[in-house]
Design an enzyme around this catalytic site. Structure first.
Site, short mmCIF file in Angstrom:
data_model
loop_
_atom_site.label_atom_id
_atom_site.label_comp_id
_atom_site.label_asym_id
_atom_site.label_seq_id
_atom_site.Cartn_x
_atom_site.Cartn_y
_atom_site.Cartn_z
N LYS A 228 1.19 -0.77 0.09
CA LYS A 228 -0.36 -0.02 -0.08
C LYS A 228 0.61 1.37 0.27
O LYS A 228 0.80 2.32 -0.35
CB LYS A 228 -0.80 0.27 1.34
N ASN A 229 1.74 1.32 0.98
CA ASN A 229 2.63 2.64 1.06
C ASN A 229 3.89 2.93 -0.03
O ASN A 229 4.21 4.13 -0.05
CB ASN A 229 2.77 2.76 2.54
N CYS B 20 -5.61 8.04 9.21
CA CYS B 20 -5.46 7.56 10.55
C CYS B 20 -5.40 8.67 11.74
O CYS B 20 -4.39 9.24 11.60
CB CYS B 20 -4.98 6.41 10.81
N ARG C 245 1.08 14.11 13.63
CA ARG C 245 1.02 13.91 12.35
C ARG C 245 1.04 15.45 11.25
O ARG C 245 0.37 15.94 10.14
CB ARG C 245 0.56 13.53 11.38
N ASP D 42 3.52 0.17 12.33
CA ASP D 42 2.62 -0.36 11.46
C ASP D 42 2.61 -1.82 11.92
O ASP D 42 1.47 -2.21 11.77
CB ASP D 42 2.64 -0.01 10.28
N ARG E 75 -9.05 -0.56 4.19
CA ARG E 75 -8.31 0.82 3.39
C ARG E 75 -6.78 0.44 3.32
O ARG E 75 -6.10 0.42 2.19
CB ARG E 75 -7.91 1.86 4.58
N1 EPU Z 1 6.12 14.46 11.24
C1 EPU Z 1 6.59 15.99 11.75
N2 EPU Z 1 6.20 17.30 11.09
C2 EPU Z 1 6.63 16.53 9.31
C3 EPU Z 1 6.07 15.50 8.97
C4 EPU Z 1 5.96 14.13 10.15
O1 EPU Z 1 6.88 16.45 12.59
O2 EPU Z 1 5.75 17.44 8.92
C5 EPU Z 1 6.80 14.00 12.25
C6 EPU Z 1 5.34 12.90 12.80
O3 EPU Z 1 4.05 13.52 13.18
C7 EPU Z 1 6.20 11.87 13.41
C8 EPU Z 1 7.08 11.57 12.93
O4 EPU Z 1 7.63 12.74 11.70
O5 EPU Z 1 6.21 11.38 14.72
C9 EPU Z 1 7.15 10.33 11.63
O6 EPU Z 1 6.25 10.98 10.82
P1 EPU Z 1 6.40 10.25 8.83
O7 EPU Z 1 6.37 11.63 8.44
O8 EPU Z 1 7.20 9.50 8.72
O9 EPU Z 1 5.02 9.28 8.04
P2 EPU Z 1 3.56 9.84 7.21
O10 EPU Z 1 5.00 9.76 6.43
O11 EPU Z 1 2.91 10.51 7.57
C10 EPU Z 1 4.28 6.63 6.16
C11 EPU Z 1 3.30 5.64 6.92
C12 EPU Z 1 2.49 5.55 8.02
C13 EPU Z 1 3.67 4.61 8.74
C14 EPU Z 1 4.74 5.62 8.51
C15 EPU Z 1 5.87 5.43 9.88
C16 EPU Z 1 2.48 6.73 4.08
C17 EPU Z 1 1.13 6.67 3.61
N3 EPU Z 1 1.99 6.16 5.71
O12 EPU Z 1 3.31 8.09 7.58
O13 EPU Z 1 1.43 4.43 7.53
O14 EPU Z 1 2.86 4.58 10.42
O15 EPU Z 1 5.75 6.67 7.58
O16 EPU Z 1 6.39 4.58 8.47
O17 EPU Z 1 3.20 5.87 4.07
C18 EPU Z 1 -0.10 3.06 7.63
O18 EPU Z 1 0.03 2.67 6.74
O19 EPU Z 1 -1.15 2.33 9.08
C19 EPU Z 1 0.44 4.66 8.06
C20 EPU Z 1 -0.44 5.45 8.90
#
Ligand code: EPU
Length: 433
Positions: free
Chosen positions: A26-27, A121, A126, A318, A411
């Site tokens: 998915k991701n 989610c 985030r 995850d 999802r």
């Molecule tokens: N963060 C910030 N500022 C930003 C962006 C991120 O502070 O501008 C912080 C977040 O709050 C968090 C940390 O950085 O504490 C890491 O989050 P990251 O940005 O890596 O998460 P994400 O990119 O939003 C993706 C996956 C998630 C998975 C995480 C961690 C996708 C669409 N989502 O999220 O997947 O948990 O990386 O591996 O790729 C899921 O599939 O169920 C899911 C939530």
């Protein structure tokens, strides 16, 4: 109202068996769909499961003018010749966090993008501050009006830039890696996320003419240029490592002999190492993992283990929820420390109601004491990973469970009830239509 699942528990018997196939990741796929707006013509996609997040992502690019055609089975053809918009649909973007990765490619190709505060989610704050910082560094102006961000490139093109990510965010790394491809000059990203989906996206884009070095490491360099036109461009999704890990945990708990096929064991290295240590009999092959003669080992003999979620190659956040289900059956105390998201342990209250012995120390840490007998209950999926963990908990439990809000599970996991029935789980979907 969303469907629900009805599950009859196995009361700790290890009787599941057969083969279960892992679908495309998915991701990874969501980002490949986002990359489509960088292209002047389009490409083909294969190994794409019919999951709700993928459908939403196709819908959101569809609203921008991307033509998506299912060409049979798990194959799609993407035509980007007639993109007409750069405003992300509010309703979808507010529900799908991954939609934010469209911002970089849209801005790079068309010089502007607008989007609402993204949703997804409910697992933590985030934030999007790193995105805003990156857009500014690339020479874009930022406005926030009517609950939407409006981002515009000041020149004709975005400028290359250097950015040190304050945390190795997956989506931030992907967004600016893609934006850099059509920017002027070099973009250097430091402290980047190393998740396998990032290198996989880079490899696809490199095969289409992008100049990217270092994806999969902590520093990525992108030299701006153009993507190829005309060539037969094909994106093939890698296997989903979270699905692989979830099936591994389910199998460890209640399968005797189970083969998880079409997976990449290297991408779940940490889980394999932990499960082997805990005493699960695993056989690792090139693209499959076997759990063998597991019924000979009592869950009570599985050892407890402390878990700290970390960026890849650390323990994936995850997989934290299904791992906790495993730990409820292992002997001893395990400390689980969720370091990435602060809202991702709330679901444990439901497990406690099922009979699990879990003590919350603070929003990031719990202590799980096992083994304990879980009893079936009525529950609601808290998010997509938590929803699957509830399914696993209900399968090992005594009695019947109902899990409401199947949409969350849909999802990320295609026809989960059908696939689980194939290995012996008593699960059905109650439709609300
Ligand atoms: N963060 C910030 N500022 C930003 C962006 C991120 O502070 O501008 C912080 C977040 O709050 C968090 C940390 O950085 O504490 C890491 O989050 P990251 O940005 O890596 O998460 P994400 O990119 O939003 C993706 C996956 C998630 C998975 C995480 C961690 C996708 C669409 N989502 O999220 O997947 O948990 O990386 O591996 O790729 C899921 O599939 O169920 C899911 C939530």
């Amino acid at each position: 109202m969303s469907d629900k699942f009805l599950i009859k528990g196995l009361n700790n018997k290890k009787i599941l068996s057969g083969k279960i196939r892992v679908n495309g990741a998915k991701n990874a796929i969501l980002k490949a769909i986002a990359s489509s707006v960088l292209f002047e013509d389009g490409f083909k996609m294969t190994n794409i499961p019919a999951i709700e997040d993928v459908k939403r992502m196709f819908e959101i690019v569809g609203k921008l003018g991307v033509k998506v055609e299912k060409t049979g089975g798990e194959n799609y053809s993407i035509d980007t010749k007639k993109i007409k918009g750069t405003d992300l649909d509010r309703e979808i973007a507010e529900r799908l966090r991954a939609s934010i990765v469209l911002t970089g490619p849209l801005l790079a190709r068309f010089g502007k993008v607008s989007f609402p505060v993204p949703g997804g989610c409910v697992i933590g704050a985030r934030a999007i501050d790193f995105f805003i910082e990156g857009f500014e560094k690339m020479g874009a102006s930022i406005e926030f009006k009517n609950n939407r961000y409006l981002i515009k490139a000041k020149g004709k093109k975005l400028k290359g830039m250097e950015m040190f990510l304050k945390a190795p965010s997956v989506t931030v790394t992907e967004t600016f890696m893609m934006a850099g491809i059509l920017a002027e000059g070099k973009t250097i990203l430091k402290n980047t996320a190393q998740e396998p989906e990032i290198k996989h996206l880079a490899d696809f884009l490199i095969s289409c003419g992008a100049k990217i070095k270092g994806a999969g490491t902590t520093q990525i360099e992108i030299t701006g240029g153009e993507l190829l036109k005309g060539k037969n461009k094909i994106y093939k999704a890698i296997p989903d490592r979270i699905e692989t890990g979830s099936f591994l945990l389910l199998g460890s708990l209640c399968a005797d002999n189970l083969e998880i096929t079409n997976c990449d064991p290297d991408n779940v290295g940490i889980l394999i190492s932990i499960l082997k240590d805990a005493g699960v009999p695993l056989e690792i092959n090139k693209s499959s993992i076997k759990i063998k003669n597991n019924s000979k080992i009592k869950n009570k003999e599985f050892k407890s283990v402390n878990i700290k979620t970390k960026e890849y190659p650390g323990f994936p956040t995850d997989l934290q929820a299904p791992m906790i289900i495993f730990l409820t059956q292992a002997t001893g105390e395990s400390l689980v420390f969720e370091t990435i998201f602060e809202g991702r342990l709330n679901y444990v209250e439901d497990l406690v109601r099922m009979g699990a012995d879990i003590r919350m120390l603070d929003p990031h840490r719990v202590i799980v004491k096992g083994p304990s007998t879980l009893r079936g209950r009525n529950m609601e999926s808290p998010d997509l990973r938590g929803g699957l963990a509830f399914i696993i908990a209900s399968i090992i439990a005594k009695g019947e469970s109902i899990i409401e809000n199947a949409y969350f599970v849909d999802r990320g996991y295609e026809k989960i009830e059908k696939r689980l029935r194939g290995i012996g789980v008593d699960i059905s979907r109650i439709s609300n239509d």
